[in-house]
Design a protein around this motif. Structure first.
Motif, PDB file in Angstrom:
ATOM      1  N   VAL A 270       0.841  -1.337  -0.101  1.00  0.00           N
ATOM      2  CA  VAL A 270       0.102   0.115   0.001  1.00  0.00           C
ATOM      3  C   VAL A 270       0.851   1.174   0.100  1.00  0.00           C
ATOM      4  O   VAL A 270       0.790   2.278  -0.668  1.00  0.00           O
ATOM      5  CB  VAL A 270      -1.020   0.049   1.105  1.00  0.00           C
ATOM      6  CG1 VAL A 270      -1.803   1.321   1.427  1.00  0.00           C
ATOM      7  CG2 VAL A 270      -1.877  -1.132   1.127  1.00  0.00           C
ATOM      8  N   HIS A 271       1.982   1.436   0.742  1.00  0.00           N
ATOM      9  CA  HIS A 271       2.909   2.525   1.006  1.00  0.00           C
ATOM     10  C   HIS A 271       3.643   2.897  -0.437  1.00  0.00           C
ATOM     11  O   HIS A 271       4.334   3.827  -0.492  1.00  0.00           O
ATOM     12  CB  HIS A 271       3.646   2.268   1.924  1.00  0.00           C
ATOM     13  CG  HIS A 271       4.932   1.011   2.054  1.00  0.00           C
ATOM     14  ND1 HIS A 271       4.033  -0.251   2.177  1.00  0.00           N
ATOM     15  CD2 HIS A 271       5.909   1.131   1.606  1.00  0.00           C
ATOM     16  CE1 HIS A 271       5.276  -0.952   1.724  1.00  0.00           C
ATOM     17  NE2 HIS A 271       6.226  -0.387   1.665  1.00  0.00           N
ATOM     18  N   GLU A 272       3.602   1.755  -1.205  1.00  0.00           N
ATOM     19  CA  GLU A 272       4.319   2.164  -2.593  1.00  0.00           C
ATOM     20  C   GLU A 272       3.483   2.999  -3.581  1.00  0.00           C
ATOM     21  O   GLU A 272       3.858   3.483  -4.434  1.00  0.00           O
ATOM     22  CB  GLU A 272       4.691   1.027  -2.985  1.00  0.00           C
ATOM     23  CG  GLU A 272       5.856   0.101  -2.319  1.00  0.00           C
ATOM     24  CD  GLU A 272       5.991  -1.413  -2.732  1.00  0.00           C
ATOM     25  OE1 GLU A 272       5.504  -1.536  -3.991  1.00  0.00           O
ATOM     26  OE2 GLU A 272       6.983  -2.195  -1.956  1.00  0.00           O
ATOM     27  N   PHE A 273       2.168   3.019  -3.246  1.00  0.00           N
ATOM     28  CA  PHE A 273       1.435   3.995  -4.240  1.00  0.00           C
ATOM     29  C   PHE A 273       1.156   5.420  -4.002  1.00  0.00           C
ATOM     30  O   PHE A 273       1.162   5.871  -2.494  1.00  0.00           O
ATOM     31  CB  PHE A 273       0.046   3.409  -4.154  1.00  0.00           C
ATOM     32  CG  PHE A 273      -0.233   1.909  -4.807  1.00  0.00           C
ATOM     33  CD1 PHE A 273      -0.828   1.639  -6.055  1.00  0.00           C
ATOM     34  CD2 PHE A 273       0.435   0.834  -4.342  1.00  0.00           C
ATOM     35  CE1 PHE A 273      -0.750   0.624  -6.450  1.00  0.00           C
ATOM     36  CE2 PHE A 273       0.496  -0.562  -4.517  1.00  0.00           C
ATOM     37  CZ  PHE A 273      -0.352  -0.468  -5.990  1.00  0.00           C
ATOM     38  N   SER A 274       1.095   6.269  -5.030  1.00  0.00           N
ATOM     39  CA  SER A 274       1.449   7.676  -4.735  1.00  0.00           C
ATOM     40  C   SER A 274       0.239   8.232  -4.237  1.00  0.00           C
ATOM     41  O   SER A 274       0.095   9.082  -3.428  1.00  0.00           O
ATOM     42  CB  SER A 274       1.510   8.190  -6.165  1.00  0.00           C
ATOM     43  OG  SER A 274       0.635   8.043  -6.837  1.00  0.00           O
ATOM     44  N   ALA A 275      -0.918   7.536  -4.290  1.00  0.00           N
ATOM     45  CA  ALA A 275      -2.249   7.750  -3.586  1.00  0.00           C
ATOM     46  C   ALA A 275      -2.193   7.890  -2.414  1.00  0.00           C
ATOM     47  O   ALA A 275      -2.651   8.679  -1.475  1.00  0.00           O
ATOM     48  CB  ALA A 275      -3.491   6.765  -4.309  1.00  0.00           C
ATOM     49  N   TYR A 276      -1.461   6.806  -1.790  1.00  0.00           N
ATOM     50  CA  TYR A 276      -1.176   6.607  -0.172  1.00  0.00           C
ATOM     51  C   TYR A 276      -0.420   7.888   0.211  1.00  0.00           C
ATOM     52  O   TYR A 276      -0.799   8.600   1.021  1.00  0.00           O
ATOM     53  CB  TYR A 276      -0.586   5.400   0.189  1.00  0.00           C
ATOM     54  CG  TYR A 276       0.076   5.389   1.385  1.00  0.00           C
ATOM     55  CD1 TYR A 276      -0.934   5.064   2.402  1.00  0.00           C
ATOM     56  CD2 TYR A 276       1.490   5.406   1.586  1.00  0.00           C
ATOM     57  CE1 TYR A 276       0.199   5.102   3.959  1.00  0.00           C
ATOM     58  CE2 TYR A 276       2.063   5.315   2.660  1.00  0.00           C
ATOM     59  CZ  TYR A 276       1.347   5.182   3.929  1.00  0.00           C
ATOM     60  OH  TYR A 276       1.692   5.092   5.319  1.00  0.00           O
ATOM     61  N   THR A 277       0.849   8.080  -0.383  1.00  0.00           N
ATOM     62  CA  THR A 277       1.957   9.036   0.083  1.00  0.00           C
ATOM     63  C   THR A 277       1.365  10.277  -0.181  1.00  0.00           C
ATOM     64  O   THR A 277       1.462  11.368   0.903  1.00  0.00           O
ATOM     65  CB  THR A 277       3.056   8.940  -0.543  1.00  0.00           C
ATOM     66  OG1 THR A 277       3.064   8.813  -1.948  1.00  0.00           O
ATOM     67  CG2 THR A 277       3.784   7.718  -0.268  1.00  0.00           C
TER      68      THR A 277
END
Length: 287
Positions: A270-277
Motif C-alpha cells: 500500500v505504501h508504494e502507491f502515490s495515492a497513499y503518500t
C-alpha cells in the motif's frame, strides 16, 4: 495412549474389519485434532507474531533518506524488559506520528519514508514489540502487548504537549493503535490495512478452527467505536490477507471515519502507491 487403545478395542469388538478400521481412524483423527487445538491455544504467538531479531550491537541504517542525523535510537523500560525504538526528531515539529507496525520484520524494515514526515514537519516515533529487532523478551499476552504500547506512548507524550498527535497503525498494529486512540483521543488516527478483529480473520483463513481458542482478540472495531476524533482508513482493493470489507465495517462503527481505497494495492505494498503518500502528506499538513 493405552487408554485410547483400550477404548478403540471396546468400540470395535464384534464389528466387521472395515468398520473397526473406520472407528479407529476416526478416534485417532479426533485425538490428533484435539492435540492440534491444544498446541494452537498454547503457542498461538508463533502463528500471529513473526518477529525478526537483531543483535544488540546492530546499527540502523536508513536507506531512504540523505540525512539521518535527526533519527535517534532509544530504549524504553517496560515490565523488566527493554523495548527498542527509533525517533525522528525535527527542530520545531508540528507534532508527532506514533507508529505501530505490523506482525513481521522490525524497525530496520518498517522505519521508512522519513522524508515524507520531514516534508510534513512531523516527528516519527516507532517501537519494536517484545522479541522484535533489538527489543528484549517475547510477547506473552494481549494485555502485556497493550501495556507496552501505552508505556511507550507515555514516554513520548510529554514532548508533544500543545502539538498535534497522530496515532498510526499498520496491519497488526491497527488494533493496538485503535485501542490507544480510544484512550488518548488524538488529533488523528490512521489505520492502514486494518482488520475488524482477529476472530473474523481466523474464520476466513482457518474456518476449521474454533475462535474460542483465541487469546489475542485484538478488537479493532470495538475500540474504533470509542475514537471520537478524525479517523483515516487506508486499504488496498486487492488485499487478500485482510480484505477491504474490514475497513468498510470500521466505517459503520466510526461514522467520522473516511476510507481511502487504493486500486491495485495488496496488503504489503500500500505504501508504494502515490495515492497513499499524497494523502498522508495532505492529511498531516491539514491538521
Amino acid at each position: 495412549m493405552d487408554t485410547v487403545i483400550e477404548g478403540c478395542r471396546s468400540l470395535t469388538a464384534g464389528r466387521p474389519g472395515w468398520q473397526r478400521a473406520a472407528i479407529v481412524a476416526a478416534i485417532v483423527a479426533g485425538a490428533a485434532y484435539l492435540a492440534l487445538l491444544a498446541w494452537i491455544y498454547a503457542y498461538q504467538e508463533v502463528l500471529i507474531f513473526r518477529p525478526d531479531r537483531l543483535p544488540a550491537a546492530h546499527r540502523f541504517v536508513l536507506c531512504d533518506t540523505r540525512d539521518a542525523r535527526d533519527v535517534h535510537e532509544l530504549s524504553i523500560e517496560v515490565g523488566g524488559e527493554t523495548l527498542s525504538a527509533l525517533h525522528l526528531k525535527l527542530p520545531n515539529p508540528k507534532g508527532v506520528v506514533f507508529f505501530l507496525h505490523g506482525n513481521n520484520g522490525n524497525l530496520s524494515t518498517w522505519f521508512t519514508h522519513t522524508d515524507a514526515y520531514r516534508a510534513a514537519n512531523y516527528d516519527l516515533f516507532m517501537l519494536d514489540y517484545r522479541g522484535y529487532g533489538k527489543s528484549g523478551g517475547h510477547i506473552e499476552s494481549e494485555a502485556q502487548l497493550r501495556a507496552d504500547v501505552l508505556a511507550a506512548w507515555r514516554t513520548v507524550a510529554p514532548q508533544y504537549v500543545g502539538k498535534r498527535v497522530v496515532i498510526y497503525g499498520r496491519s497488526l498494529g491497527t488494533a493496538l493503535a485503535a485501542g490507544l486512540a480510544a484512550q488518548v483521543q488524538p488529533d488523528l488516527t490512521i489505520l492502514v490495512s486494518p482488520y475488524c478483529n482477529v476472530a473474523q480473520l481466523m474464520q476466513a483463513h482457518y474456518p476449521w478452527l474454533p475462535t474460542g481458542l483465541l487469546r489475542y482478540r485484538l478488537e479493532t472495531c470495538s475500540d474504533a467505536g470509542h475514537v471520537h476524533s478524525p479517523l483515516l482508513l487506508v486499504h488496498g482493493e486487492d488485499d487478500s490477507l485482510i480484505p477491504i470489507q474490514h475497513s468498510e465495517q470500521l466505517l459503520r462503527v466510526a461514522p467520522q471515519a473516511r476510507l481511502l481505497r487504493i486500486p491495485g494495492a495488496a496488503h504489503a505494498d500500500v505504501h508504494e502507491f502515490s495515492a497513499y503518500t499524497d494523502e498522508l502528506l495532505r492529511t498531516l499538513e491539514s491538521l
